[in-house]
Write an enzyme that holds these catalytic residues in place. Structure first.
Site, mmCIF file in Angstrom:
data_model
loop_
_atom_site.group_PDB
_atom_site.id
_atom_site.type_symbol
_atom_site.label_atom_id
_atom_site.label_comp_id
_atom_site.label_asym_id
_atom_site.label_seq_id
_atom_site.Cartn_x
_atom_site.Cartn_y
_atom_site.Cartn_z
ATOM 1 C CG HIS A 1 8.665 2.711 10.624
ATOM 2 N ND1 HIS A 1 8.251 3.969 10.235
ATOM 3 C CD2 HIS A 1 10.022 2.725 10.530
ATOM 4 C CE1 HIS A 1 9.301 4.699 9.915
ATOM 5 N NE2 HIS A 1 10.388 3.968 10.092
ATOM 6 C CG LEU B 1 -1.807 1.220 1.419
ATOM 7 C CD1 LEU B 1 -2.778 1.361 0.255
ATOM 8 C CD2 LEU B 1 -2.561 1.121 2.742
#
Length: 343
Positions: free
Chosen positions: A229, A125
């Site tokens: 992250h 994505l």
């Protein structure tokens, strides 16, 4: 009106440009023309039904229909792990007790697992940096679930996704430094890139087969197990909104979380319906609710967000929406709520 469609061979230059604009970190979309060309050709063949399920992958792109600019991409990998297995670490707990001393001991460990082998992965994505926060990523993400809803036989009953693991400001992965670096003669970025480009055979060859005791790892590595992250936070939030859950599986390189959900329980899939399209009068468009829409012919698959009126087993759409979906009156379309808030 934005439209999502299958990637085509003519999109290769634009895809390379998109990959270059993202910078390092997106290992499944490397700025490598040869690798991306193979992905494009494989996706084109998959949408034509010319590829076995184990080798298929479906790459979608978000296109501005006015300019033709490629704005982003997302992918579905129907059957991950062939032929070496899809590797994860599973976080396990072991409770021990010494009857003689009356002492309990609870330890946690990471055990190498192939539990996601054969499942469908949603991934890759990415949107152009200037489009973050515009809804482009959300449209691309949900378009994958509409593809799975419209063509369930192409995909596994379980869908999974993996998030990029936590790294410091210099791009170092504490987990890799404590674990992976001890078994691979390469840095984290190189290992992750090889895995994306060549597959996981070298993981099967080189990763330790015995459990790793978490208590023996440095605190910096322990703290990031299952921690995404910071750039992955929006994607993680979207996955949770759809019903994906984290149950202790993490990436073998950076310990990023891996999440999963039953295909038919994903909110976009579960709330979707299919039926014939009718024309929506212009006067009824201004107050019509918004729907996530898709066509139901694989080679001509399209996704768009547009107002409509769902009733009597079908949905009425504007001419603009029909054009974006490449459908005509009486063609079947699938629709799902435009927003998942409150679902």
């Amino acid at each position: 009106m934005w439209a999502v469609r299958p990637i085509e061979t003519r999109d290769l230059d634009a895809l390379v440009d998109l990959a270059e604009s993202l910078g390092p970190g997106m290992t499944t979309l490397p700025a490598d023309r040869e690798s991306l060309a193979a992905k494009v050709e494989g996706s084109v063949a998959s949408f034509r039904g010319a590829v076995e399920r184990a080798e298929a992958h479906f790459l979608l792109v978000l296109e501005d229909p006015e300019s033709g600019t490629l704005l982003g991409t997302a992918a579905l990998y129907p059957h991950v792990g062939a032929p070496y297995g899809f590797f994860s670490y599973k976080r396990l707990k072991l409770v021990q007790r010494s009857q003689a001393l009356g002492i309990d001991s609870t330890v946690e460990m990471l055990s190498l697992a192939n539990d996601y082998t054969g499942t469908t992965e949603v991934g890759t994505l990415a949107v152009r940096p200037e489009l973050k926060g515009t809804g482009a990523g959300r449209l691309l993400a949900r378009s994958r679930y509409m593809l799975a809803a419209a063509f369930p036989d192409l995909f596994s009953p379980l869908l999974m996704a993996e998030m990029r693991g936590w790294q410091d400001a210099e791009g170092h992965s504490p987990f890799w430094d404590a674990v992976g670096a001890r078994f691979f003669s390469m840095d984290f970025a190189t290992a992750d890139r090889i895995s994306a480009l060549r597959g996981s055979d070298f993981i099967a060859d080189l990763m330790p087969k015995h459990p790793i005791y978490i208590n023996l790892l440095p605190e910096s590595a322990r703290d990031v197990i299952g921690k995404p992250h910071q750039d992955s936070a929006p994607a993680m939030a979207m996955l949770k909104r759809e019903g994906f859950r984290f149950e202790g599986y993490v990436d073998v390189f950076d310990a990023g979380p891996q999440v999963h959900c039953d295909r038919d329980s994903i909110a976009t899939v579960r709330l979707s319906r299919e039926g014939p399209m009718t024309a929506l009068p212009s006067a009824a468009q201004c107050d019509a609710p918004e729907y996530l829409l898709c066509s139901t012919v694989l080679e001509r698959f399209r996704v768009a967000m547009a107002p409509g009126r769902a009733a009597d087993g079908g949905i009425a759409l504007s001419a603009d929406a029909a054009r974006a979906l490449d459908v005509m009156v009486d063609d079947h379309v699938r629709w799902s709520p435009g927003s998942l808030v409150g679902t």
